[in-house]
Write a protein that holds these residues in place. Structure first.
Motif, PDB file in Angstrom:
ATOM      1  N   ASN A 156       2.385   5.629   4.945  1.00  0.00           N
ATOM      2  CA  ASN A 156       2.191   6.780   4.654  1.00  0.00           C
ATOM      3  C   ASN A 156       2.686   7.061   3.036  1.00  0.00           C
ATOM      4  O   ASN A 156       2.088   7.827   2.386  1.00  0.00           O
ATOM      5  CB  ASN A 156       2.968   7.864   5.599  1.00  0.00           C
ATOM      6  N   LEU A 157       3.954   6.154   2.922  1.00  0.00           N
ATOM      7  CA  LEU A 157       4.410   6.716   1.672  1.00  0.00           C
ATOM      8  C   LEU A 157       3.390   5.771   0.557  1.00  0.00           C
ATOM      9  O   LEU A 157       3.161   6.284  -0.388  1.00  0.00           O
ATOM     10  CB  LEU A 157       5.696   5.836   1.797  1.00  0.00           C
ATOM     11  N   VAL A 158       2.660   4.705   1.137  1.00  0.00           N
ATOM     12  CA  VAL A 158       1.809   4.163  -0.121  1.00  0.00           C
ATOM     13  C   VAL A 158       0.621   5.049  -0.094  1.00  0.00           C
ATOM     14  O   VAL A 158       0.116   5.118  -1.224  1.00  0.00           O
ATOM     15  CB  VAL A 158       1.119   2.789   0.802  1.00  0.00           C
ATOM     16  N   TYR A 159       0.118   5.739   0.924  1.00  0.00           N
ATOM     17  CA  TYR A 159      -0.756   6.640   0.646  1.00  0.00           C
ATOM     18  C   TYR A 159      -0.639   7.741  -0.165  1.00  0.00           C
ATOM     19  O   TYR A 159      -1.530   8.307  -0.864  1.00  0.00           O
ATOM     20  CB  TYR A 159      -1.356   6.830   2.136  1.00  0.00           C
ATOM     21  N   THR A 160       0.707   8.272   0.178  1.00  0.00           N
ATOM     22  CA  THR A 160       0.907   9.200  -0.579  1.00  0.00           C
ATOM     23  C   THR A 160       1.139   8.919  -2.051  1.00  0.00           C
ATOM     24  O   THR A 160       0.683   9.775  -3.040  1.00  0.00           O
ATOM     25  CB  THR A 160       2.331   9.757  -0.264  1.00  0.00           C
ATOM     26  N   ILE A 161       1.546   7.674  -2.306  1.00  0.00           N
ATOM     27  CA  ILE A 161       1.680   7.414  -3.927  1.00  0.00           C
ATOM     28  C   ILE A 161       0.305   7.117  -4.573  1.00  0.00           C
ATOM     29  O   ILE A 161      -0.142   7.583  -5.501  1.00  0.00           O
ATOM     30  CB  ILE A 161       2.539   6.044  -3.827  1.00  0.00           C
ATOM     31  N   ILE A 162      -0.826   6.271  -3.668  1.00  0.00           N
ATOM     32  CA  ILE A 162      -2.006   6.194  -4.111  1.00  0.00           C
ATOM     33  C   ILE A 162      -2.644   7.590  -4.231  1.00  0.00           C
ATOM     34  O   ILE A 162      -3.404   8.127  -5.418  1.00  0.00           O
ATOM     35  CB  ILE A 162      -2.797   5.467  -3.115  1.00  0.00           C
ATOM     36  N   ASN A 163      -2.399   8.742  -3.413  1.00  0.00           N
ATOM     37  CA  ASN A 163      -2.721  10.042  -3.609  1.00  0.00           C
ATOM     38  C   ASN A 163      -2.390  10.668  -4.893  1.00  0.00           C
ATOM     39  O   ASN A 163      -3.218  11.327  -5.762  1.00  0.00           O
ATOM     40  CB  ASN A 163      -2.658  10.871  -2.401  1.00  0.00           C
ATOM     41  N   LEU A 164      -1.254  10.634  -5.146  1.00  0.00           N
ATOM     42  CA  LEU A 164      -0.403  11.015  -6.033  1.00  0.00           C
ATOM     43  C   LEU A 164      -1.196  10.509  -7.670  1.00  0.00           C
ATOM     44  O   LEU A 164      -1.435  11.242  -8.376  1.00  0.00           O
ATOM     45  CB  LEU A 164       0.872  10.855  -6.177  1.00  0.00           C
ATOM     46  N   ILE A 165      -1.263   8.956  -7.344  1.00  0.00           N
ATOM     47  CA  ILE A 165      -2.025   8.524  -8.624  1.00  0.00           C
ATOM     48  C   ILE A 165      -3.606   8.994  -9.074  1.00  0.00           C
ATOM     49  O   ILE A 165      -3.564   9.147  -9.961  1.00  0.00           O
ATOM     50  CB  ILE A 165      -1.787   6.997  -8.522  1.00  0.00           C
ATOM     51  N   VAL A 166      -4.367   8.968  -7.702  1.00  0.00           N
ATOM     52  CA  VAL A 166      -5.604   9.536  -7.968  1.00  0.00           C
ATOM     53  C   VAL A 166      -5.730  10.959  -8.495  1.00  0.00           C
ATOM     54  O   VAL A 166      -6.260  11.435  -9.183  1.00  0.00           O
ATOM     55  CB  VAL A 166      -6.165   9.258  -6.542  1.00  0.00           C
TER      56      VAL A 166
END
Length: 161
Positions: A7-17
């Motif tokens: 979830n943390l990885v997805y959240t970071i990817i979402n934030l970067i996108v």
């Protein structure tokens, strides 16, 4: 310790996108608009400064032209005064010479009239002298005649009467 959760990885990817999308669609256009606005304001300030500079130059030109016009009008007035003074002096001189000529002509007329009057008076005096002489001579002739008649004969006195 630190666990990486998906979830943390997805959240970071979402934030970067999200950051990249926001940067591409929001931040860049807004930055461009702000840059254009800043450039437009700078151009407006430069235009205002140029207009103010042009206005100052025009004001200086008008002031110089006004000074030149004042100097030119003063020169024209001075020239007119000078010409008027010259004309005045010429007229006064001409009037003085005409007055002198008239005075000389009047003196000459008076002299001629005096000579004419003197001649007329001499003629009249001569005529009076002749008349007086004739009268005196006529009276003397009459006395001589009367005396002669008285000596020659007293009878003539009776015949005269």
């Amino acid at each position: 310790m630190l666990q990486l959760n998906m979830n943390l990885v997805y959240t970071i990817i979402n934030l970067i996108v999200l950051f990249l999308l926001l940067r591409h669609f929001l931040i860049k256009p807004v930055s461009d608009i702000m840059e254009k606005r800043r450039q437009m304001i700078a151009d407006g300030l430069q235009g205002a400064q140029d207009a103010q500079s042009d206005a100052q130059k025009m004001k200086q030109e008008y002031e110089d032209a006004l000074k030149g016009a004042k100097l030119e009008s003063a020169a024209i007035v001075e020239k007119a005064r000078s010409e008027a003074k010259t004309e005045y002096d010429r007229i006064v001189s001409e009037a003085g010479s005409k007055a002198g000529d008239l005075l000389e002509a009047a003196k000459e007329n008076v002299r001629i009239e005096r000579e004419k009057t003197m001649k007329d008076l001499q003629t009249q005096i001569a005529g009076l002298a002749m008349a007086s002489a004739e009268k005196i001579v006529g009276d003397k002739e009459q006395n001589i005649y009367d005396q002669f008649l008285g000596e020659v004969g007293g009878t003539d006195e009776d015949t005269d009467k």
